[in-house]
Design an enzyme around this catalytic site. Structure first.
Site, PDB file in Angstrom:
ATOM      1  N   HIS A  66       7.685  23.350 -10.219  1.00  0.00           N
ATOM      2  CA  HIS A  66       9.130  23.409  -9.949  1.00  0.00           C
ATOM      3  C   HIS A  66       9.709  24.248 -11.337  1.00  0.00           C
ATOM      4  O   HIS A  66       8.835  24.014 -12.230  1.00  0.00           O
ATOM      5  CB  HIS A  66       9.522  21.841 -10.150  1.00  0.00           C
ATOM      6  CG  HIS A  66      10.930  21.479 -10.233  1.00  0.00           C
ATOM      7  ND1 HIS A  66      11.871  21.692 -11.146  1.00  0.00           N
ATOM      8  CD2 HIS A  66      11.761  21.152  -9.163  1.00  0.00           C
ATOM      9  CE1 HIS A  66      13.070  21.489 -10.754  1.00  0.00           C
ATOM     10  NE2 HIS A  66      12.974  20.910  -9.526  1.00  0.00           N
ATOM     11  N   ASP A 126       3.341  16.926 -14.180  1.00  0.00           N
ATOM     12  CA  ASP A 126       4.790  16.658 -13.899  1.00  0.00           C
ATOM     13  C   ASP A 126       4.629  15.578 -12.531  1.00  0.00           C
ATOM     14  O   ASP A 126       4.290  16.103 -11.117  1.00  0.00           O
ATOM     15  CB  ASP A 126       5.350  17.886 -13.236  1.00  0.00           C
ATOM     16  CG  ASP A 126       6.827  17.861 -12.729  1.00  0.00           C
ATOM     17  OD1 ASP A 126       7.202  16.655 -12.502  1.00  0.00           O
ATOM     18  OD2 ASP A 126       7.301  18.994 -12.346  1.00  0.00           O
ATOM     19  N   GLN A 159       7.257  13.863  -8.374  1.00  0.00           N
ATOM     20  CA  GLN A 159       7.372  13.422  -7.049  1.00  0.00           C
ATOM     21  C   GLN A 159       6.337  12.420  -6.538  1.00  0.00           C
ATOM     22  O   GLN A 159       6.392  11.831  -5.558  1.00  0.00           O
ATOM     23  CB  GLN A 159       7.052  14.655  -6.140  1.00  0.00           C
ATOM     24  CG  GLN A 159       8.021  15.768  -6.036  1.00  0.00           C
ATOM     25  CD  GLN A 159       9.353  15.163  -5.279  1.00  0.00           C
ATOM     26  OE1 GLN A 159       9.236  14.538  -4.444  1.00  0.00           O
ATOM     27  NE2 GLN A 159      10.586  16.064  -5.744  1.00  0.00           N
ATOM     28  N   LYS A 168      14.456   9.734  -8.591  1.00  0.00           N
ATOM     29  CA  LYS A 168      13.735   9.862  -7.531  1.00  0.00           C
ATOM     30  C   LYS A 168      12.732   8.654  -7.109  1.00  0.00           C
ATOM     31  O   LYS A 168      12.554   8.463  -5.945  1.00  0.00           O
ATOM     32  CB  LYS A 168      12.680  11.050  -7.720  1.00  0.00           C
ATOM     33  CG  LYS A 168      13.404  12.400  -7.696  1.00  0.00           C
ATOM     34  CD  LYS A 168      12.302  13.558  -7.737  1.00  0.00           C
ATOM     35  CE  LYS A 168      12.919  14.928  -8.335  1.00  0.00           C
ATOM     36  NZ  LYS A 168      13.690  15.690  -7.451  1.00  0.00           N
ATOM     37  N   CYS A 221      14.088  24.962  -6.445  1.00  0.00           N
ATOM     38  CA  CYS A 221      13.706  25.097  -7.913  1.00  0.00           C
ATOM     39  C   CYS A 221      12.239  25.437  -7.852  1.00  0.00           C
ATOM     40  O   CYS A 221      11.544  25.078  -8.956  1.00  0.00           O
ATOM     41  CB  CYS A 221      14.004  23.867  -8.711  1.00  0.00           C
ATOM     42  SG  CYS A 221      15.847  23.339  -8.742  1.00  0.00           S
TER      43      CYS A 221
HETATM   44  C1  LIG Z   1       8.134  18.483  -8.878  1.00  0.00           C
HETATM   45  C2  LIG Z   1       9.394  18.454  -9.843  1.00  0.00           C
HETATM   46  N1  LIG Z   1       9.352  18.398 -11.047  1.00  0.00           N
HETATM   47  C3  LIG Z   1      10.540  18.188 -11.609  1.00  0.00           C
HETATM   48  C4  LIG Z   1      11.742  17.999 -11.150  1.00  0.00           C
HETATM   49  C5  LIG Z   1      13.035  17.808 -11.991  1.00  0.00           C
HETATM   50  O1  LIG Z   1      13.457  16.480 -12.191  1.00  0.00           O
HETATM   51  P1  LIG Z   1      14.828  16.355 -12.855  1.00  0.00           P
HETATM   52  O2  LIG Z   1      15.749  17.351 -12.437  1.00  0.00           O
HETATM   53  O3  LIG Z   1      15.187  14.806 -12.631  1.00  0.00           O
HETATM   54  O4  LIG Z   1      14.602  16.573 -14.361  1.00  0.00           O
HETATM   55  C6  LIG Z   1      11.705  17.934  -9.982  1.00  0.00           C
HETATM   56  C7  LIG Z   1      13.096  17.787  -8.965  1.00  0.00           C
HETATM   57  O5  LIG Z   1      13.400  18.206  -8.064  1.00  0.00           O
HETATM   58  C8  LIG Z   1      10.586  17.903  -9.175  1.00  0.00           C
HETATM   59  O6  LIG Z   1      10.668  17.999  -7.774  1.00  0.00           O
END
Ligand SMILES: Cc1ncc(COP(=O)(O)O)c(C=O)c1O
Length: 412
Positions: free
Chosen positions: A125, A203, A206, A229, A369
């Protein structure tokens, strides 16, 4: 992951938003990878905190302020315990993005120099790409990518080859891909990374909402995730860090609350975790997230995973009925999280999302993203349907009916 023959989850009634209709039709929410819906217990915890215990934290001597302190501390303990972490090394941030930026700035600026490399993967992401791009550009370091293979997976042999080059200081990668659904072998990767003397950041945005996560078993140095999430409110994220690394790091943001003392020209830092929580933290949001993880724990994360795995298996089976539809990522539900990203020949993903919305079905369309990954896949965008604890097979059926109707609109 062991398959459990338990009662299926039946929690729809806990989520008030699912009782509203989208126009004349019931709401079919299949976008939990973007953000989850909230159970009543989370809404109640937020509103109860604001209605009865609201005060700033770490400042007041009066009883109300101490109630706020107690609520915030209890939320941290709950959130840490949810993933087998320690409250001292569990930092509240704004979201996963801020958690990753914290490490890229506070650890990265002190530990990555010219001639070093940061290794990430093609499935990241943007939140786990851009902070490393900025760090590498600033420090004259190299940013390299582990490739995603045709199944949408990473290769441990490729990781070994990268680590053998001897210049990798940090490996940052997703636990579960938000596009491919791929579940990465975190423990195996972390062991190799540590053995090579590099630092790992995972990260988990998910992963935490949908499967059991035990930090000790994973053996990573940093683990980032986001509250919204995981059935919690927006505005609160989490970073777990290895104690020694966090101790050695300078602060990320500076100001109130993160100091031990401030003189005219210099300051000293507060102890962990407060050193990394500058300013008034997301107090009510943390309390809400505490309620969310309690709710998930009561359901049982093994059961949550099995529910979402079974729904994903059903979704993959039914999506295969739609002519011209191609799903990206590993073909088996066992190898992926609760989502499916797909394209349909002859219909742009944005049109797919708009067409199914006419039937009250909410799915996401776009690059999610993850623009570099889109380039690797050779597409500009995909449509993505993702499930949560509250989804049922009927939601998948509604999606398939809407997709079939959408194909007719396009004369396909
Ligand atoms: C794999 C992953 N990492 C990071 C994020 C970023 O999350 P946040 O926007 O809550 O910081 C997302 C959000 O879609 C994601 O799917």
């Amino acid at each position: 992951m062991p398959r459990v023959a338990e009662r299926p989850l039946d929690v729809r009634a806990d989520f008030p938003i699912l009782a509203r209709d989208a126009g004349a039709r019931p709401l079919v929410y299949l976008d939990s990878s973007s953000t989850s819906q909230k159970p009543q217990v989370v809404i109640d915890a937020l509103s109860e905190h604001l209605a009865s215990h609201n005060a700033n934290v770490h400042r007041g001597v009066y009883a109300l302020a101490q109630e706020a302190d107690a609520a915030y501390d209890a939320a941290r303990r709950r959130v840490a315990a949810f993933v087998g972490g320690d409250a001292r090394t569990t930092i509240f941030t704004k979201n996963a993005t801020e958690s990753i930026n914290l490490v890229a700035y506070a650890w990265g600026r002190a530990n990555v120099a010219a001639g070093d490399a940061v290794l990430i993967t093609q499935m990241e992401h943007h939140a786990n790409i851009v902070p490393w791009q900025v760090l590498c550009r600033e420090r004259g370091a190299e940013l390299r990518y582990l490739e995603v293979d045709r199944r949408g997976e990473l290769s441990l042999a490729a990781l070994d080859a990268e680590l053998a080059r001897g210049d990798v200081r940090m490996v940052a990668f997703a636990h579960v891909s938000n596009v491919l659904g791929t579940i990465n072998p975190v423990a195996e990767m972390a062991e190799r990374i540590r053995a090579a003397g590099a630092v790992s950041l995972v990260d988990g945005a998910q992963a935490v909402p949908q499967m059991p996560v035990e930090l000790d078993a994973l053996g990573v140095d940093f683990y980032a995730w986001t509250g919204h999430k995981a059935l919690g409110p927006t505005g609160v994220g989490v970073l777990h860090g290895e104690d020694g690394l966090l101790e050695a790091m300078e602060p990320f943001l500076t100001g109130g609350d993160m100091i031990a003392s401030v003189d005219f020209q210099s300051s000293s830092w507060n102890e962990l975790p407060y050193k990394f929580e500058a300013g008034t933290p997301p107090i009510a949001e943390a309390v809400g997230l505490g309620a969310a993880v309690e709710y998930l724990s009561a359901l049982g994360m093994t059961r949550v995973r099995e529910h979402e795995r079974a729904l994903t298996a059903y979704m993959l089976e039914r999506l295969a009925e739609v002519p011209g539809l191609r799903v990206v990522g590993p073909p088996e539900a066992d190898a992926r999280g609760g989502l499916a990203s797909f394209t349909i020949d002859g219909i742009h993903p944005h049109d797919i999302a708009e067409l199914v919305d006419r039937a009250g079905v909410c799915i996401r369309a776009g690059h999610h993203c993850a623009q570099p990954l889109m380039r690797c896949l050779g597409v500009g965008a995909t449509a993505r349907a993702s499930v949560g604890v509250y989804n049922e097979r009927s939601d998948i059926d509604a999606l398939i009916d809407a997709l079939q109707a959408g194909r007719e609109v396009f004369g396909l």
